[in-house]
Design a protein around this motif. Structure first.
Motif, PDB file in Angstrom:
ATOM      1  N   ASN A   2      64.312  40.020  26.137  1.00  0.00           N
ATOM      2  CA  ASN A   2      63.911  40.354  27.352  1.00  0.00           C
ATOM      3  C   ASN A   2      64.464  39.045  28.257  1.00  0.00           C
ATOM      4  O   ASN A   2      63.610  38.792  29.288  1.00  0.00           O
ATOM      5  CB  ASN A   2      62.328  40.391  27.452  1.00  0.00           C
ATOM      6  CG  ASN A   2      61.740  41.591  26.816  1.00  0.00           C
ATOM      7  OD1 ASN A   2      62.373  42.468  26.218  1.00  0.00           O
ATOM      8  ND2 ASN A   2      60.519  41.373  26.814  1.00  0.00           N
ATOM      9  N   TYR A   3      65.799  38.600  28.012  1.00  0.00           N
ATOM     10  CA  TYR A   3      66.207  37.422  28.909  1.00  0.00           C
ATOM     11  C   TYR A   3      67.273  38.038  29.719  1.00  0.00           C
ATOM     12  O   TYR A   3      68.303  38.764  29.104  1.00  0.00           O
ATOM     13  CB  TYR A   3      66.685  36.351  27.949  1.00  0.00           C
ATOM     14  CG  TYR A   3      65.382  35.628  27.289  1.00  0.00           C
ATOM     15  CD1 TYR A   3      64.515  34.812  28.056  1.00  0.00           C
ATOM     16  CD2 TYR A   3      64.999  35.819  25.997  1.00  0.00           C
ATOM     17  CE1 TYR A   3      63.341  34.303  27.487  1.00  0.00           C
ATOM     18  CE2 TYR A   3      63.818  35.193  25.585  1.00  0.00           C
ATOM     19  CZ  TYR A   3      63.164  34.636  26.282  1.00  0.00           C
ATOM     20  OH  TYR A   3      61.929  34.150  25.775  1.00  0.00           O
ATOM     21  N   CYS A   9      66.636  31.760  24.709  1.00  0.00           N
ATOM     22  CA  CYS A   9      64.995  31.713  24.954  1.00  0.00           C
ATOM     23  C   CYS A   9      64.841  30.080  24.905  1.00  0.00           C
ATOM     24  O   CYS A   9      65.406  29.265  24.075  1.00  0.00           O
ATOM     25  CB  CYS A   9      64.468  32.121  23.594  1.00  0.00           C
ATOM     26  SG  CYS A   9      62.884  31.670  23.290  1.00  0.00           S
ATOM     27  N   ASN A  88      49.308  34.846  25.085  1.00  0.00           N
ATOM     28  CA  ASN A  88      49.662  35.861  25.989  1.00  0.00           C
ATOM     29  C   ASN A  88      50.552  36.891  25.091  1.00  0.00           C
ATOM     30  O   ASN A  88      51.497  36.307  24.496  1.00  0.00           O
ATOM     31  CB  ASN A  88      50.285  35.473  27.216  1.00  0.00           C
ATOM     32  CG  ASN A  88      49.453  34.672  27.963  1.00  0.00           C
ATOM     33  OD1 ASN A  88      48.233  34.829  28.227  1.00  0.00           O
ATOM     34  ND2 ASN A  88      49.931  33.658  28.597  1.00  0.00           N
ATOM     35  N   ASN A  90      52.610  40.184  25.725  1.00  0.00           N
ATOM     36  CA  ASN A  90      53.605  41.331  26.583  1.00  0.00           C
ATOM     37  C   ASN A  90      53.114  40.762  28.039  1.00  0.00           C
ATOM     38  O   ASN A  90      52.311  40.068  28.498  1.00  0.00           O
ATOM     39  CB  ASN A  90      53.113  42.805  26.269  1.00  0.00           C
ATOM     40  CG  ASN A  90      53.523  43.125  25.038  1.00  0.00           C
ATOM     41  OD1 ASN A  90      54.647  42.601  24.468  1.00  0.00           O
ATOM     42  ND2 ASN A  90      52.511  44.172  24.282  1.00  0.00           N
ATOM     43  N   GLU A  91      54.263  41.382  28.814  1.00  0.00           N
ATOM     44  CA  GLU A  91      54.123  41.020  30.117  1.00  0.00           C
ATOM     45  C   GLU A  91      52.780  41.578  30.829  1.00  0.00           C
ATOM     46  O   GLU A  91      52.247  40.473  31.734  1.00  0.00           O
ATOM     47  CB  GLU A  91      55.186  42.008  30.835  1.00  0.00           C
ATOM     48  CG  GLU A  91      55.460  41.681  32.351  1.00  0.00           C
ATOM     49  CD  GLU A  91      56.736  42.068  32.903  1.00  0.00           C
ATOM     50  OE1 GLU A  91      57.073  41.955  34.025  1.00  0.00           O
ATOM     51  OE2 GLU A  91      57.594  42.865  32.112  1.00  0.00           O
ATOM     52  N   GLY A  94      50.484  38.663  30.946  1.00  0.00           N
ATOM     53  CA  GLY A  94      51.009  37.321  31.514  1.00  0.00           C
ATOM     54  C   GLY A  94      52.256  36.641  30.759  1.00  0.00           C
ATOM     55  O   GLY A  94      52.485  35.430  31.148  1.00  0.00           O
ATOM     56  N   GLN A  95      52.553  37.248  29.556  1.00  0.00           N
ATOM     57  CA  GLN A  95      53.449  36.426  28.674  1.00  0.00           C
ATOM     58  C   GLN A  95      54.905  36.434  29.384  1.00  0.00           C
ATOM     59  O   GLN A  95      55.163  37.678  29.989  1.00  0.00           O
ATOM     60  CB  GLN A  95      53.776  37.326  27.472  1.00  0.00           C
ATOM     61  CG  GLN A  95      54.815  36.662  26.522  1.00  0.00           C
ATOM     62  CD  GLN A  95      55.126  37.221  25.463  1.00  0.00           C
ATOM     63  OE1 GLN A  95      54.393  38.385  24.822  1.00  0.00           O
ATOM     64  NE2 GLN A  95      55.796  36.667  24.177  1.00  0.00           N
ATOM     65  N   SER A  96      55.426  35.390  29.893  1.00  0.00           N
ATOM     66  CA  SER A  96      56.909  35.359  30.387  1.00  0.00           C
ATOM     67  C   SER A  96      57.965  34.718  29.637  1.00  0.00           C
ATOM     68  O   SER A  96      58.878  34.913  29.831  1.00  0.00           O
ATOM     69  CB  SER A  96      56.521  34.286  31.704  1.00  0.00           C
ATOM     70  OG  SER A  96      56.189  33.181  31.436  1.00  0.00           O
ATOM     71  N   VAL A  97      57.725  34.124  28.525  1.00  0.00           N
ATOM     72  CA  VAL A  97      58.569  33.688  27.490  1.00  0.00           C
ATOM     73  C   VAL A  97      58.052  34.370  26.374  1.00  0.00           C
ATOM     74  O   VAL A  97      57.032  34.452  25.862  1.00  0.00           O
ATOM     75  CB  VAL A  97      58.400  32.107  27.258  1.00  0.00           C
ATOM     76  CG1 VAL A  97      59.564  31.806  26.269  1.00  0.00           C
ATOM     77  CG2 VAL A  97      58.813  31.446  28.552  1.00  0.00           C
TER      78      VAL A  97
END
Length: 129
Positions: A2-3, A9, A88, A90-91, A94-97
């Protein structure tokens, strides 16, 4: 993972500026680069996996063992009055990394007007009960 644009990462290539708290063959802990409180630390598995639910039992146990050690180090250095611990996934959460990371967030007396509800505050209207 997801980058965009082939980015690496950020947890797979930690900045030299990051202060490592401890490291094992399985995971590493360091102080958060964007702390929400003094002593905010992250614990991550070395294997690049996005979801906590995709970790092996060994990886989860290693993170929990390291959590105890990191808490002791943060206690000695910063003397917080409490902690929030969170992951967190999944998006939508709130997961951002998208590399599993556990937050150990030290809390201090009067750091917010009313801490009741703690992690329930991720949905503000549900924090108070």
């Amino acid at each position: 993972m997801n980058y965009d644009k082939g980015e690496v990462c950020p947890f797979c290539r930690l900045s030299r500026k990051v202060e490592i708290i401890c490291e094992t063959a399985t995971c590493v802990a360091f102080y958060d680069g964007y702390p929400v409180s003094l002593g905010h630390a992250l614990i991550i598995p070395k294997r690049d996996v996005a979801s906590y639910f995709d970790l092996t039992n060994h990886e989860r146990e290693a993170m929990n063992v390291m959590l105890q050690y990191v808490k002791q180090k943060v206690d000695e250095r910063y003397h917080p009055n409490g902690y929030n611990i969170g992951i967190n996934v999944n998006e939508a959460a709130g997961q951002s990394v998208f590399h599993v990371h556990m937050h150990l967030i030290p809390r201090y007396k009067d750091d917010v007007p009313n801490p009741k509800g703690g992690v329930r505050g991720v949905i503000p209207s549900k924090q108070k009960y």
